[in-house]
Design a protein around this motif. Structure first.
Motif, PDB file in Angstrom:
ATOM      1  N   SER A 109     -26.568   2.799  10.845  1.00 35.49           N
ATOM      2  CA  SER A 109     -27.961   3.082  11.192  1.00 35.49           C
ATOM      3  C   SER A 109     -28.841   3.338   9.974  1.00 35.49           C
ATOM      4  O   SER A 109     -30.036   3.067   9.986  1.00 35.49           O
ATOM      5  CB  SER A 109     -28.045   4.281  12.133  1.00 35.49           C
ATOM      6  N   THR A 130     -32.620   9.449  18.274  1.00 37.40           N
ATOM      7  CA  THR A 130     -32.129  10.190  17.117  1.00 37.40           C
ATOM      8  C   THR A 130     -31.723   9.208  16.034  1.00 37.40           C
ATOM      9  O   THR A 130     -31.265   8.100  16.325  1.00 37.40           O
ATOM     10  CB  THR A 130     -30.915  11.055  17.515  1.00 37.40           C
ATOM     11  N   TRP A 181     -29.053   8.174  13.903  1.00 42.64           N
ATOM     12  CA  TRP A 181     -27.626   8.448  13.932  1.00 42.64           C
ATOM     13  C   TRP A 181     -26.977   8.199  12.580  1.00 42.64           C
ATOM     14  O   TRP A 181     -27.228   7.209  11.913  1.00 42.64           O
ATOM     15  CB  TRP A 181     -26.947   7.584  15.001  1.00 42.64           C
ATOM     16  N   THR A 223     -24.711  13.531  12.469  1.00 42.36           N
ATOM     17  CA  THR A 223     -25.172  13.712  13.841  1.00 42.36           C
ATOM     18  C   THR A 223     -24.141  13.271  14.875  1.00 42.36           C
ATOM     19  O   THR A 223     -24.198  13.690  16.030  1.00 42.36           O
ATOM     20  CB  THR A 223     -26.487  12.941  14.077  1.00 42.36           C
ATOM     21  N   LEU A 224     -23.192  12.452  14.465  1.00 39.61           N
ATOM     22  CA  LEU A 224     -22.152  11.996  15.393  1.00 39.61           C
ATOM     23  C   LEU A 224     -20.871  12.824  15.311  1.00 39.61           C
ATOM     24  O   LEU A 224     -20.199  13.043  16.322  1.00 39.61           O
ATOM     25  CB  LEU A 224     -21.812  10.522  15.145  1.00 39.61           C
ATOM     26  N   GLU A 246     -26.634  17.206  18.502  1.00 36.82           N
ATOM     27  CA  GLU A 246     -27.517  16.038  18.605  1.00 36.82           C
ATOM     28  C   GLU A 246     -26.989  15.034  19.628  1.00 36.82           C
ATOM     29  O   GLU A 246     -27.755  14.489  20.440  1.00 36.82           O
ATOM     30  CB  GLU A 246     -27.662  15.357  17.232  1.00 36.82           C
ATOM     31  N   LEU A 247     -25.685  14.797  19.597  1.00 35.86           N
ATOM     32  CA  LEU A 247     -25.104  13.837  20.539  1.00 35.86           C
ATOM     33  C   LEU A 247     -25.095  14.405  21.951  1.00 35.86           C
ATOM     34  O   LEU A 247     -25.333  13.668  22.932  1.00 35.86           O
ATOM     35  CB  LEU A 247     -23.684  13.470  20.095  1.00 35.86           C
ATOM     36  N   GLY A 288     -23.447   4.804  13.986  1.00 33.67           N
ATOM     37  CA  GLY A 288     -23.506   5.873  13.008  1.00 33.67           C
ATOM     38  C   GLY A 288     -23.205   5.402  11.601  1.00 33.67           C
ATOM     39  O   GLY A 288     -23.731   5.954  10.629  1.00 33.67           O
TER      40      GLY A 288
END
Length: 657
Positions: A372, A386, A388, A392-393, A195-196, A369
């Motif tokens: 969020s 996205t 976060w 995802t991070l 994702e990142l 992250g």
């Protein structure tokens, strides 16, 4: 302006000449490699490996840490020079190195001939499609990804360190995620989450992320048709912009810095008919399948009142290695659209600004992250974004102590201060992969430890606040508490090197100055011999045909230059890039001066300033110019049969036209 492109005959002639040069210089390269392989054998590297194999490191309180057995790292991208730098660094730090490359590239890839490589594997091409369609929310698993994971598991690797290309970065991130899941977090990977990676790689999403983090960014929007591009350009207050393809690698448009809308030469007002015609005839059509990014052009600053000259903008690039949220290795250098000479510049004013910018970016990204899920900040209406969070991070299966990890290679535009206006550094692009500029760090013995997580290091790593501590700190306190990452030599060392370089070029070639010139040449040679990274780095395989021969006195006659332009439109001294000298103010040891970086000049003292060469590992130097590149050129000529305009020796890229 768009570059003049060669026709098929010119492209063929250029290919044949390069093959001839490779053949002519092969005996010299072979003798150089043979000499150093006999006098600086692999035992030097082996001794480093053996000394680290069962090393005992000490904690800050004096107690011994547990001994670490020899570990294994998986590296890909054998065709690219950055993989050679990474392989050598890991091998010298006591690791087994397993190298992989895609079929069609890896048979004669230079890095596979390095004595730092323990095993080599060929795997399917990253361009092959997945055998089945991925379910919603999942990433497609291609044969390339399956092979990467299989090799990693079979070789029992401890770390996956991708040296990705532009087209394989996403696939490498998916492979890293699968490895993390299959090994329950045991195998760490030095790449961001899928994702990142996507958010950083795609320009519109990267700009949206910067906007969300409240960091300076050029206005940037994705357009899917000529009409949409024209409509945006015609809107009130829209800045003049450049256009870059968002869906494909655009070999022709890469160096095209045309500003839109086009202006009428007489009135200096927008010429919409000419603009529409240009947009309708791009090398890659502007349409739904191949959208483009319309990005604000950040150029020179106007002169302050009473001043003669304004602030000339310049392009810079950085490489940053991030391990568990900590910036552990960093390098900054002046840049252009195809950088082939690397100057160490992390300790300049631009390098310091870029280091602070990168640290701020990482802090705000981690905070995003963590907050969020409860944040009310709306997503950008202009671009994709996205949601976060930690998954995802960092990754769903990452160890509890893990933080954001990967490679962040940024492109910046620097606008110097003018009058009351402060200097400004604006990020325009991020490549979430290793940058070739990392070759400037090989002289730092701490680089090996900077590239691995703390649990896999041979010694205790102390780089700044822990992840938990950072979550409770404000931005200023966090930045103040950071330790400096691994960088090149300090400014005073670089100034001494620059003085030697300036003396060689400034002194006239007379008998009276010969002793002085010899002294400075000897000083440079000693620095090059010991691998001093304060010297600029470039590849002799590029310098010789593209820089040295066109500028040679024997080839300076007008008729010779005309013949050279007939062979290739970019091959002559008169076609050398304009505006490739970047100058910035410097301060060192209380003295102010100006640092000038000529990006069109070759590095001195080959092969010592050629990143493919190492005294204890000389054969990749021979293989690059007399095995890998002849194979690529013959493949381009005989199999692909397509014209090309430029070649990037370090990344194995042939820019087709």
């Amino acid at each position: 302006m768009a570059q003049q492109l060669p026709n098929r005959v010119q492209s063929t002639l250029s290919t044949l000449l390069l093959l001839l040069l490779s053949l002519l210089f092969a005996p010299i390269s072979f003798l150089i490699s043979l000499f150093f392989s006999l006098t600086h054998s692999a035992s030097h590297t082996a001794s480093n490996i053996n000394s680290n194999r069962y090393s005992v490191s000490r904690h800050a309180n004096g107690h011994d840490l547990p001994t670490l057995s020899r570990r294994t790292v998986l590296v890909n991208g054998a065709r690219m020079q950055k993989s050679l730098t990474i392989c050598r660094t890991f091998a010298r730090n006591g690791w087994n190195v397993v190298l992989v490359e895609e079929q069609g590239w890896g048979n004669l890839a230079a890095t596979r001939f390095s004595n730092s490589v323990t095993k080599f594997h060929l795997i399917p091409s990253s361009s092959l499609p997945a055998s089945s369609t991925a379910e919603k929310g999942e990433h497609a698993v291609t044969p390339y990804i399956e092979a990467l994971v299989r090799v990693a598991l079979e070789e029992k690797v401890d770390l996956f360190f991708p040296c990705s290309g532009a087209g394989s970065t996403g696939a490498d991130a998916v492979a890293a995620q699968i490895l993390q899941e299959k090994t329950k977090g045991r195998v760490r990977s030095m790449i961001q989450t899928p994702e990142l990676v996507e958010a950083l790689h795609e320009k519109d999403r990267f700009i949206a992320l910067l906007q969300r983090l409240d960091m300076a960014a050029p206005r940037s929007e994705i357009v899917f048709s000529v009409d949409e591009a024209i409509a945006k350009l015609q809107s009130d207050g829209y800045p003049r912009s450049i256009l870059k393809c968002a869906a494909e690698l655009d070999d022709i448009g890469r160096a095209d810095m045309t500003l839109y809308p086009l202006l009428d030469a007489r009135t200096n007002r927008p010429d919409w008919d000419k603009t529409r015609h240009r947009l309708s005839n791009l090398s890659i059509p502007l349409c739904v399948r191949t959208p483009y990014i319309l990005q604000e052009f950040i150029g020179d600053r106007p002169a302050a009142p009473g001043a003669r000259d304004g602030g000339k903008a310049s392009e810079w690039c950085t490489h940053a290695t991030v391990v568990d949220g900590q910036l552990t290795a960093f390098v900054c250098c002046p840049s252009n659209d195809m950088l082939m000479t690397y100057y160490p510049a992390s300790h300049t004013i631009v390098g310091e600004l870029a280091l602070r910018w990168t640290s701020t970016f990482l802090y705000r990204l981690a905070k995003l992250g963590a907050t969020s899920n409860r944040s009310s900040v709306p997503l950008s209406p202009l671009t994709r974004d996205t949601q976060w969070n930690r998954d995802t991070l960092v990754g769903k299966y990452a160890p509890v102590e893990a933080g954001i990890t990967g490679q962040f290679s940024m492109d910046f535009i620097y606008q110097p201060a003018t009058g009351d206006t402060e200097a400004r550094l604006v990020a325009i692009e991020c490549n979430p992969r290793v940058h070739t500029a990392i070759c400037l760090l090989v002289g730092n013995p701490a680089l090996g430890e900077a590239l691995v997580p703390a649990s896999q290091a041979h010694s205790l790593k102390v780089t700044g606040p822990s992840i938990k501590e950072a979550e409770t700190m404000d931005e200023l306190s966090y930045l103040s508490a950071l330790s400096l990452p691994v960088m090149e030599r300090p400014p005073e060392t670089q100034l001494a090197t620059q003085a030697d370089l300036d003396a060689l070029t400034a002194l006239p070639p007379t008998w009276a100055s010969s002793r002085v010139r010899f002294y400075h040449a000897k000083s440079l040679l000693q620095k090059a011999y010991v691998g001093d990274a304060t010297l600029p780095q470039s590849w002799i395989g590029h310098d010789l045909p593209a820089r040295i021969l066109p500028a040679a006195q024997l080839l300076s006659a007008a008729w010779v230059q005309s013949i050279m332009r007939l062979v290739h439109p970019l091959w002559s001294n008169s076609e050398a890039p304009v505006g490739q000298v970047i100058s910035i103010p410097t301060t060192a040891e209380g003295k102010t001066g100006v640092a000038a970086y000529d990006l069109a000049a070759s590095a001195p003292l080959p092969p010592f300033t050629d990143p493919s060469f190492a005294k204890d590992d000389p054969w990749p130097f021979f293989a690059l110019y007399h095995l890998q590149w002849p194979q690529l050129l013959l493949w381009q000529l005989v199999v692909r049969g397509k014209k090309w305009s430029r070649i990037n020796v370090s990344t194995a890229r042939i820019f087709e036209c």
